[in-house]
Motif scaffolding. Sequence first.
Motif, mmCIF file in Angstrom:
data_model
loop_
_atom_site.group_PDB
_atom_site.id
_atom_site.type_symbol
_atom_site.label_atom_id
_atom_site.label_comp_id
_atom_site.label_asym_id
_atom_site.label_seq_id
_atom_site.Cartn_x
_atom_site.Cartn_y
_atom_site.Cartn_z
ATOM 1 N N LYS A 50 0.788 -1.081 0.168
ATOM 2 C CA LYS A 50 -0.496 0.059 0.334
ATOM 3 C C LYS A 50 0.889 0.733 0.046
ATOM 4 O O LYS A 50 2.027 1.278 0.455
ATOM 5 C CB LYS A 50 -0.909 -0.282 0.964
ATOM 6 C CG LYS A 50 -0.264 0.191 2.616
ATOM 7 C CD LYS A 50 -1.302 0.362 3.679
ATOM 8 C CE LYS A 50 -0.589 0.861 5.329
ATOM 9 N NZ LYS A 50 -1.499 0.569 5.746
ATOM 10 N N THR A 55 -5.665 6.379 -5.069
ATOM 11 C CA THR A 55 -6.271 5.665 -5.822
ATOM 12 C C THR A 55 -5.622 6.538 -6.431
ATOM 13 O O THR A 55 -5.967 6.796 -7.748
ATOM 14 C CB THR A 55 -7.943 5.509 -6.116
ATOM 15 O OG1 THR A 55 -9.032 5.792 -5.222
ATOM 16 C CG2 THR A 55 -8.052 5.385 -7.230
ATOM 17 N N GLY A 58 -1.435 2.963 -6.998
ATOM 18 C CA GLY A 58 -1.544 1.753 -7.564
ATOM 19 C C GLY A 58 -0.846 0.396 -6.636
ATOM 20 O O GLY A 58 -1.490 -0.580 -7.582
ATOM 21 N N CYS A 60 -1.718 -1.133 -4.465
ATOM 22 C CA CYS A 60 -2.118 -1.920 -3.087
ATOM 23 C C CYS A 60 -3.645 -2.787 -4.208
ATOM 24 O O CYS A 60 -4.265 -2.809 -3.669
ATOM 25 C CB CYS A 60 -3.204 -1.172 -2.712
ATOM 26 S SG CYS A 60 -4.673 -0.318 -2.827
ATOM 27 N N SER A 61 -2.830 -3.438 -5.838
ATOM 28 C CA SER A 61 -3.702 -4.146 -6.457
ATOM 29 C C SER A 61 -3.720 -5.584 -5.927
ATOM 30 O O SER A 61 -2.892 -6.169 -5.206
ATOM 31 C CB SER A 61 -3.652 -3.929 -7.685
ATOM 32 O OG SER A 61 -3.306 -2.696 -8.494
ATOM 33 N N THR A 69 -8.410 -5.349 -8.467
ATOM 34 C CA THR A 69 -8.863 -4.128 -8.380
ATOM 35 C C THR A 69 -8.019 -3.540 -7.006
ATOM 36 O O THR A 69 -7.221 -4.135 -6.370
ATOM 37 C CB THR A 69 -10.252 -4.101 -8.409
ATOM 38 O OG1 THR A 69 -10.540 -2.845 -8.136
ATOM 39 C CG2 THR A 69 -10.632 -4.615 -6.764
ATOM 40 N N LEU A 70 -7.970 -2.305 -6.621
ATOM 41 C CA LEU A 70 -7.654 -1.274 -5.751
ATOM 42 C C LEU A 70 -8.495 -1.603 -4.596
ATOM 43 O O LEU A 70 -9.104 -0.986 -4.226
ATOM 44 C CB LEU A 70 -6.855 -0.246 -5.986
ATOM 45 C CG LEU A 70 -6.771 0.204 -7.681
ATOM 46 C CD1 LEU A 70 -6.445 2.113 -8.149
ATOM 47 C CD2 LEU A 70 -4.734 -0.222 -7.688
ATOM 48 N N LYS A 73 -9.410 1.151 -3.089
ATOM 49 C CA LYS A 73 -11.374 2.066 -4.381
ATOM 50 C C LYS A 73 -12.353 1.635 -3.619
ATOM 51 O O LYS A 73 -13.362 1.689 -3.248
ATOM 52 C CB LYS A 73 -10.498 1.713 -5.428
ATOM 53 C CG LYS A 73 -11.679 2.672 -6.157
ATOM 54 C CD LYS A 73 -11.298 1.978 -7.610
ATOM 55 C CE LYS A 73 -13.126 2.969 -8.813
ATOM 56 N NZ LYS A 73 -12.363 2.216 -9.999
ATOM 57 N N CYS A 154 -0.881 -0.536 -12.314
ATOM 58 C CA CYS A 154 -1.729 -0.906 -10.678
ATOM 59 C C CYS A 154 -1.113 -2.111 -11.099
ATOM 60 O O CYS A 154 -0.827 -3.328 -10.532
ATOM 61 C CB CYS A 154 -2.933 -0.889 -10.018
ATOM 62 S SG CYS A 154 -4.155 -1.255 -12.023
#
Length: 334
Positions: A50, A55, A58, A60-61, A69-70, A73, A154
Amino acid sequence: MQVRFQILRQNRNEAPRPQTYTLEVDRSDTILTCLDRIKWEMDGSLGYRKNCRNTICGSCSMRINGRSTLACKENVGSELDRLPIDAEPTITIAPMGNMPVIKDLVVDMASFWDNLEAVEPYVSSRSRAIPEREFLQTPEEREKLDRAGNCILCGACYSECNAREVNPDFVGPHALAKAQRMVADSRDGGTEERLEQYNQGTSGVWGCTRCYYCNSVCPMEVAPMDRISQVKGEILARNDRSVSRPIRHRKVLVDLVKSGGWIDERQFGVQVVANYFRDIEGLLSLAPLGLRMLTRGKFPLGFEASEGASEVRSLIDAVRELELGMGKQENREV
């Protein structure tokens, strides 16, 4: 409300194992906030990346409920809404795909960065003298870069790329989205060389299987599949069908659909694989399939155009006229 978080955990070169944590959370809590609480309050050994929490970076994908996803987000409420009405409130979290796991939700992104570097994602000025000033662009020229420029690298598209999963030579949608940005950049002096590079085999744009999953998971709406299609369009506009099989495949497919409403597969094989009987090796490669079809009575002796073929033909002509008009407009603007 209480929610179960089922996290797929593993160390490098070990089999993954699910581990469940139960938290009291609000629907508005982000998945990243929940992971922080798990790490700080329950299990300090949990590994994940993280940084900005906003957002932008990128970092924390990860795969949340089966899609990349993130974590910063997505929130608890939106993830629970994806579940069946009678399902237990459980959110599954796993590392991204197409990359080896280092620890838990942390993956080794070396191939991701190497493939990005392979497309040379920076403006080239090799072919021009560099003046003692900035390369200026009009607002219209800059606007062409907006979608690809929104990419935050990401890795979500790379993680879910079906083509990358079966073809390790394919550079990935993230790289080709950046490649399109370079092709569209008015300041770049290497467009022709780039297009030649991106046209090679299945490592470039022709390796894409057009599954559109990269478009659906991109958190920044870059639409990598659309960017890849734009690069294909540039390649097709500059080359005739004799250059390569991928180019013939695209052009012959459109021509046959325009002619008959659907594809006459007899002509398709001869024209694409055998290059209109010029490629003897390709022609011979079709022979075993043709013989099997003949012996089993599956080789069509004739071809009948589909219903509505004339409508299909008019649609293709309309699209081509529209593309031609857009190209002329762009030339006037430049």
